[in-house]
Design an enzyme around this catalytic site. Structure first.
Site, mmCIF file in Angstrom:
data_model
loop_
_atom_site.group_PDB
_atom_site.id
_atom_site.type_symbol
_atom_site.label_atom_id
_atom_site.label_comp_id
_atom_site.label_asym_id
_atom_site.label_seq_id
_atom_site.Cartn_x
_atom_site.Cartn_y
_atom_site.Cartn_z
ATOM 1 N N SER A 1 9.573 -10.386 7.873
ATOM 2 C CA SER A 1 9.153 -9.518 8.686
ATOM 3 C C SER A 1 8.846 -10.489 9.820
ATOM 4 C CB SER A 1 8.012 -8.737 8.385
ATOM 5 O OG SER A 1 7.276 -9.333 8.048
ATOM 6 N N GLU B 1 -2.377 -6.330 4.263
ATOM 7 C CA GLU B 1 -2.343 -6.988 4.306
ATOM 8 C C GLU B 1 -1.919 -7.813 5.784
ATOM 9 O OE1 GLU B 1 -0.157 -5.830 1.644
ATOM 10 O OE2 GLU B 1 -0.858 -6.742 -0.491
ATOM 11 N N ASP C 1 8.558 4.981 -10.160
ATOM 12 C CA ASP C 1 7.755 4.969 -11.778
ATOM 13 C C ASP C 1 8.154 6.474 -12.799
ATOM 14 O OD1 ASP C 1 6.238 2.715 -10.933
ATOM 15 O OD2 ASP C 1 5.263 3.490 -9.931
ATOM 16 N N ASP D 1 -0.393 -2.555 -13.982
ATOM 17 C CA ASP D 1 0.049 -2.850 -12.392
ATOM 18 C C ASP D 1 -1.129 -4.174 -11.460
ATOM 19 O OD1 ASP D 1 2.081 -0.982 -12.506
ATOM 20 O OD2 ASP D 1 1.234 0.385 -10.889
ATOM 21 N N ASP E 1 3.335 -5.241 11.326
ATOM 22 C CA ASP E 1 2.854 -5.045 10.190
ATOM 23 C C ASP E 1 1.971 -3.745 9.603
ATOM 24 O OD1 ASP E 1 2.974 -5.152 6.500
ATOM 25 O OD2 ASP E 1 2.616 -7.607 7.423
ATOM 26 N N ALA F 1 12.942 -5.423 1.695
ATOM 27 C CA ALA F 1 12.648 -6.601 0.655
ATOM 28 C C ALA F 1 14.086 -7.538 0.207
ATOM 29 C CB ALA F 1 13.316 -4.652 -0.030
#
Lengths: 711, 154, 552
Positions: A388, A352, A558, A311, A348, A383
């Protein structure tokens, strides 16, 4: 990168030679406990025979002589010491495993917690021991309490100290949906959690089970090595029986003790003594790297891996992209972009988002609408739209906004946030600020600025992520988010490639961004814009092409891929489903460690092979030491080492014995190797352990012989 | 279907064994015999040498020569087969003075040497070491010196 | 040491054999893959007739057990037939010399010895066997045992082929081996042998009156047909007691070279067949380098002492050097024919012969040598392959503990059936009864006898001296176990490869030079470890005692 995996950590050192180890090693000398190790059992039987010869040589007819009682005594002593060295190796490995197990058990401290029982409208709190909790139970945890068992957060947000498990000292924020590990401690606030594993069934329990060797099943590879040892033992038994028969019928005058010495020297005692320790310490070494394996087989399979799915986030990059620049489109200023970014990121909660606010704040782009945020409408990240933002209407000023409690930086802002902030502009009754991926944003924009694509592609082409910010439908500019590469990741990727393993990078990024990062760390294959399910299909595809696949995962998404992957490493911070599906769990939740796992797997196999080959190669020299003694009268020329008659036998036996403790550190630490192609690793090990194994004993036996003759 | 397979368990074993017996044990050697007798009758019958119309022996099988006027083969227990028909060229040359003497000089050393040298076998380019066939040499002697060897001819 | 012409002749013979084997291999592959060819027009009707007569379903496919048992049963029936012929030859036709039937134990020993491609001979054919026995007992078994060996080797390889589902059909393979390989090849070889001076007649021993008037029998017979299959099929049993030292079996240096070539042809060709059948030609490499590397090491040992020019026990036309060379070749390919007396050989030559017989795959008997080499590869891949840091795999198949168990068992058979009977021969007094003592030369003879028997080689020191019930029965048992034990185990190994998962990426490259060299080292260590003390008691001790040959 560390050329010898497993050298770090608490358990890489040999366990101390405690009285417990000594006691264990002596107790294990009992023939009954040796039955599981046929080679050593035979050596002990030969000890009994030679001991009998020492006591009563007359009973052995022509194959023993009364004048040699001292010699028999010496041989017998070395034989039993040989067995003891082997039990010592076992005891040391056990000690190491016990250390591992007890440190694991510490993670499972029994505590009493409050179990929440809902009956209709009423809610009861029942104090319950952690061992009595069952999957699905709800538990209320307050500040200072220890989490009784692996669980998932249902309600509340709190900081949790996981340092016992992960070694990571800073407390971790846990919110609904996050999983918490039994043994960790709540340091702030209150949590309601749902138990996800029954006591005794957690991955920690599986690991404890694995290291407690009495219950440890032999791995397929260990079984095969055992077969070789049995085969060799059978061959050498036939040889010695035949030699004894010939010696008697042809009156060759060979002494039984010398024949026994030859027998023991030929038996694969070195690998026979160290085989259990090698496998056990392999698992312990993995734990020294804070990785919990559920089976020994998984560790070996790791050595065979052909493909590693990495990943990007967390493995190759530090995990979070950092905002580093605001780029305005034509007609807008950096300040406008910065302030809009600030607003759009206020709710948010991703790293990030936080980095955008920090960059805006540090650059002094603090929006005057800040006070209105409290009354804003939040568009959470979705998604599907992949955008946003917030929408604010003119309204009451209620002082400082109250952000979502997230600990950390936001609070700092709040405290320091200047009161000078102004309200909304009267000309603009409503402000809608959005941010998102360039292609998604394009559709929500009134008009696309002229250089939109150029600016955006310029950013992604450099391996960075562009985020477009808009205010009331007009694009203001782009936020540059930069991926920060993990330290040393390039070297690790190179090591993986050197071992003929294909690294494949999985990322949700744009193709251009993905390509740039991949090439920066030297990865040739990458899957951009990947959704979590893609891992499953990649694993399946590679397996269909008969490749062995290793992967990491943490989310429930996963779990299917982790379950089918040959080596699945789950993060302990991940969901229970992922941990259940994987065959290893990393307590430190560091995805880059999948590479260490592969190295450790290789090292384990290599160590077993090296000691086996060394053990067999040693026999050549031992023949040259003992056979001339056996037939000394007939062919003195064969004594190319020029050894004394009895001292040759003793030297060979002593060498045979002391090579065991000399190799214990190697067995427990593993053979060190430089990551390189399979064939070059092979060639190097063949030269060192195979060819070296032929030569070393010649030198060793000669030296011991010289030493004996001095004494 | 099932029973027919069961039944066939013995039949292939027996029949294949018998057919291979006939083909390998009879057909093949008879075929080779036929071809050999047709193409190479001399070799096929043991390379028999004649003297005055009678078979006196095989060129490949040693026979003893008691008379000292002949080249002597190796003693039977010296060779592996016991019937080694050859002696080395050196051995042959070393026997020459004795043979010449035994014939009272009627067969000269030089004549014997040239007979040996011109009947050397067993070499090819740089390979091999020279040897001579004893029966062959002695038959040449009988043929070339009929008066000396008249006792041995018809 | 070795002179330049000697070195060149060895190099040329080996080079030519390799080249011819390489040329032959594709044809053999076509035979076993049943690729249509030019011979079909003639042979298809014949073969179909045989299948029909025998009730063989051509399309039926066998697993390893069925395949092996079919071969074993056919072999046993053939041995029974040959046994009856040998015991009753006195009352059977084609017996111009009127030889009586053989004793039960000699016949028992002989049919097992020949039915298993061993050809250990406790009799001298020229004074024991009728023409009928030579043809229908000896030559017959030489053909069928050779065919069986090739079939088993090919069948085992089939197990390793990617996607294979079965081992083939024994009867079809057996019939095709005879009709398309052994009989046509032997026909050519036999005619060439006749041209070189090997007799082929059924008209009885010729009595001649020698030059000096003595009466003498010339022992002719159907020799060429026997020599062709005995060398090509790596059987080694001779028409005469003196084997290929007898001039009628090996009349000239040229026939000597030709017969060496015949011996090497099929075992070497099958090495190439291995890679071609697998569809991985590079996998031929470790087997070829392993087999010929070890073969050359054996030759090196044998050529250390100076070969005698001509001397005691050596035929003049063959010479010492070619005797030594032949002795190494014949043991390297388990033929076991001899063109000299073994007791004429230097102890180091005997040591080299032992190495060939103990290793059994240098390149070994046709088919079986290949099987042994696969066994060594699996052991080596497992033991040293671990050091590459991956689970050992061969041809992409991970080696399991069951595979290791099988190869260790196969490897174990040899020491058991060589060493135990050697001890028994002394302990029971059987050795002393034939005048063999425990001194190095005597011990070498006994050890050699059982080594030769176990490895289905057939060369021996004892010869007719070992025609005693103990040696007849003991060697027959050793031969039987030494033949069918390893074959059964290695067939099981091949059979277990069917349907196994394969890895796409090979870690340890078995087709590399590196691995091939490691393979040589590992085979040497394994074999030396197992037999070193016994070789010390025999040839090594003789060497150190200064013997130059078995005569002391």
């Amino acid at each position: 990168m560390d050329s010898a995996p497993g050298r770090r950590g608490r358990f890489s050192r040999l366990p101390p030679f405690t009285s417990q180890v000594l006691k264990d090693s002596v107790v294990r000398l009992s023939p009954f406990s040796l039955l599981s190790n046929p080679v050593m059992f035979i050596v002990e039987m030969t000890f009994l025979v030679v001991a009998a010869m020492a006591v009563y040589p007359q009973g052995f007819g022509s194959v023993a002589s009364a004048s040699k009682q001292t010699f028999y005594l010496e041989v017998a002593a070395i034989l039993i010491i040989t067995v003891w060295f082997s039990t010592l190796a076992d005891a040391l490995a056990e000690q190491q495993a016990r250390n591992t197990a007890s440190s694991l058990r510490r993670l499972e401290t029994e505590v009493t917690s409050r179990k929440v029982i809902k009956q209709g409208w009423a809610t009861d709190m029942v104090p319950t021991k952690s061992t009595d909790l069952r999957k699905g139970d709800l538990v209320l945890l307050e500040k200072g309490e220890t989490i009784p068992i692996d669980a998932e957060v249902i309600e509340g947000i709190a900081m949790v100290d996981e340092s016992l498990m992960t070694g990571e000292s800073a407390p971790v924020r846990k919110a609904p949906g996050d999983s918490v590990i039994g043994g960790s401690r709540v340091v702030t606030d209150t949590l309601t959690v749902k138990v996800t594993a029954n006591p005794g069934e957690t991955f920690i329990d599986q690991m404890i089970h694995l290291v407690e060797s009495s219950k440890r099943p032999k791995t397929p590879n260990e079984q095969a090595v055992t077969m070789v040892l049995l085969g060799l033992t059978a061959i050498f038994t036939i040889i010695i029986v035949s030699l004894l028969g010939l010696s008697i019928t042809l009156h060759l005058g060979a002494d039984l003790s010398v024949l026994i010495a030859l027998y023991v020297c030929l038996l694969p005692t070195t690998i026979g003594a160290l085989l259990p320790a090698i496998g056990l310490s392999g698992v312990s070494r993995l734990y020294a790297n804070r990785i919990v394996a559920k089976s020994g087989k998984a560790v070996e399979t790791a050595g065979d891996v052909d493909v590693i799915l990495l990943d990007k986030t967390g493995t190759i990059t530090v995990g979070n992209r950092q905002a580093i620049e605001f780029i305005p489109f034509e007609g807008h200023t950096v300040k406008e972009v910065g302030e809009a970014s600030f607003l759009s990121s206020w709710y948010d909660d991703t790293p990030e988002g936080r980095s955008i606010i920090r960059l805006a704040y540090d650059s002094g782009y603090i929006p005057k609408e800040l006070n209105s945020l409290e009354l804003s409408k939040v568009y959470p990240f979705s998604a599907t739209s992949r955008t946003s933002g917030v929408k604010m209407s003119r309204g009451l000023m209620l002082g400082l906004p109250k952000g979502i409690d997230s600990g950390g930086e936001r609070r700092r802002f709040r405290r320091k946030a200047p009161e000078a902030l102004e309200g909304l502009d009267e000309n603009e009754p409503e402000v809608e600020v959005l941010k998102g991926a360039p292609d998604s944003m394009k559709s929500s924009l009134g008009a696309v600025p002229p250089l939109y694509d150029e600016v955006v592609n310029g950013v992604s082409g450099a391996g960075e992520t562009p985020i477009v910010v808009s205010r009331n439908g007009s694009a203001l500019g782009v936020i540059r988010l930069k991926d920060v590469l993990k330290e040393g990741i390039r070297d690790k990727v190179m090591a993986v490639k050197a071992m003929d393993i294909r690294p494949v990078m999985i990322t949700g990024d744009q193709p251009l961004t993905a390509k740039s990062i991949a090439s920066e760390v030297g990865i040739d294959e990458y899957v951009p814009q990947a959704r979590p399910e893609v891992k499953f299909s990649i694993v399946q595809k590679e397996q269909k092409d008969s490749r062995i696949v290793a992967m990491i995962g943490d989310g429930t998404n996963d779990a299917p891929a982790l379950a089918v992957a040959d080596v699945g490493l789950a993060m302990s911070s991940g969901t229970e489903a992922a941990k259940e599906a994987a065959n290893m769990v990393d307590l430190e939740s560091n995805p880059a460690k999948v590479i260490e796992v592969v190295m450790l797997g290789k090292q384990l196999l290599m160590t077993r092979g090296a000691v086996t080959a060394f053990s067999i190669a040693n026999d050549v020299a031992k023949y040259f030491a003992i056979v001339p003694v056996l037939f000394s009268a007939a062919i003195p020329q064969l004594n190319i080492l020029g050894l004394g008659l009895e001292s040759a036998v003793l030297s060979a036996l002593i060498f045979n014995a002391i090579i065991i403790p000399m190799l214990i550190p190697l067995a427990m630490r593993g053979v060190s190797f430089k990551p390189s192609g399979t064939m070059s690793i092979f060639l190097r090990n063949v030269m060192v352990w195979g060819v070296g194994g032929v030569i070393v004993p010649f030198v060793g036996i000669k030296l011991i012989d010289l030493l004996i003759s001095v004494i | 279907m099932e029973t027919s397979k069961r039944k066939s368990n013995y039949r292939p074993i027996i029949v294949v064994s018998l057919i291979s017996l006939i083909v390998c044990g009879l057909f093949f050697p008879l075929l080779v015999t036929g071809i050999a007798q047709a193409l190479f009758p001399y070799q096929a019958n043991g390379e028999l040498r004649q003297l005055d119309g009678r078979n006196v022996g095989s060129e490949l099988i040693a026979q003893s020569f008691n008379s000292s006027e002949f080249f002597q083969p190796r003693l039977a227990n010296e060779s592996a087969s016991g019937v080694d028909p050859d002696i080395t060229q050196a051995d042959a040359l070393s026997q020459i003075p004795g043979i010449s003497n035994a014939t009272g000089g009627r067969v000269s050393v030089s004549a014997l040497t040239s007979i040996v040298d011109s009947n050397v076998e067993g070499t090819f380019w740089i390979f091999g070491s020279p040897y001579v066939d004893v029966l062959n040499l002695n038959l040449i002697l009988i043929n070339d010196y009929p008066s000396v060897y008249q006792n041995f001819t018809g | 040491m070795i002179t330049l012409p000697e070195f060149l002749s060895v190099a040329l013979i080996l080079g030519a054999s390799l080249f011819l084997a390489w040329l032959t291999a594709p044809y053999l592959v076509r035979v076993y893959k049943r690729v249509p060819g030019r011979l079909d027009r003639v042979l298809n009707p014949v073969e179909k007739g045989v299948y029909k007569l025998a009730g063989v379903d051509e399309e039926h496919r066998m697993g390893w057990k069925e395949y092996f048992l079919a071969g074993l049963c056919v072999n046993i029936v053939q041995m029974v037939i040959a046994y009856l012929i040998l015991v009753f030859q006195g009352s059977l036709p084609l017996n111009p010399q009127g030889f009586p039937g053989l004793s039960w134990d000699l016949a028992f020993n002989t049919v097992i010895s020949f039915g298993t491609n061993t050809n250990l001979q406790h009799y001298a054919g020229e004074v024991t066997l009728s023409y009928l026995s030579q043809m229908t007992a000896i030559q017959f078994l030489q053909f069928t045992s050779a065919a069986t060996g090739i079939c088993m080797g090919v069948a085992m390889v089939r197990g390793f082929i990617v996607g294979s589902k079965d081992m083939g059909n024994f009867y079809v393979d057996f019939v095709r081996t005879l009709t398309r390989i052994l009989i046509p090849f032997c026909l050519v070889a036999a005619v060439v042998l006749v041209a070189l001076g090997v007799p082929q007649t059924l008209s009885g021993y010729t009595t001649v009156t020698t030059v000096e008037g003595a009466s003498r029998s010339i022992l002719v017979g159907p020799v060429a047909s026997l020599v062709s299959i005995m060398q090509l099929g790596t059987n080694g049993g001779g028409y005469y007691g003196a084997n290929a030292a007898y001039p009628f079996m090996n009349p000239s240096p040229l026939s000597d070279v030709f017969e060496i070539g015949l011996m090497l042809l099929l075992p070497t060709a099958l090495i190439f067949v291995f890679g071609e059948l697998l569809g991985k030609k590079r996998e031929t490499r470790p087997i070829l380098i392993g087999a010929y590397g070890l073969f050359i090491i054996d030759l090196g040992i044998a050529f250390i002492p100076n070969a005698p020019a001509v001397g005691q026990g050596i035929e003049t036309r063959i010479g010492g050097f070619m005797s030594v060379f032949w002795t190494v070749v014949t043991t390297a390919v388990t033929t076991g024919s001899v063109n000299t007396t073994l007791s004429a050989m230097h102890p180091l030559v005997i040591l080299a012969a032992f190495m060939g017989m103990l290793i059994q795959s240098t390149p070994g008997g046709k088919g079986v040598g290949l099987m042994y080499m696969v066994m060594y590869i699996v052991i080596t891949v497992f033991i040293v392959g671990l050091m590459s840091g991956r689970t050992p795999e061969y041809l992409g198949i991970k080696i399991t503990s069951r595979d290791v168990k099988l190869v260790m068992l196969a490897f174990l058979i040899h020491p058991i059936i060589i060493l135990i009977p050697t001890v028994l021969a002394y302990a029971s007094g059987a050795a002393a009864a034939i005048g063999v003592n425990g001194a190095p030369i005597g011990f070498t003879q006994i050890l050699y006898e059982f080594t030769s028997a176990a490895s289905n080689n057939g060369s021996d020191f004892l010869g007719t001296a070992a025609n005693t019930p103990f040696f007849n029965v003991a060697t027959a048992v050793v031969i039987f176990l030494g033949r069918y034990g390893p074959i059964a185990i290695l067939m099981a190994l091949g059979g277990s490869m069917i349907g196994r998962a394969r890895t796409a990426v090979s870690g340890l490259r078995t087709d590399s030079i590196t691995f091939s060299l490691v393979l040589i080292g590992s085979i040497l260590i394994l074999v030396v470890l197992t037999f070193f003390p016994f070789l010390v008691l025999g040839p090594i001790q003789s060497y150190f005692q200064g013997s130059v040959n078995g005569f002391g």
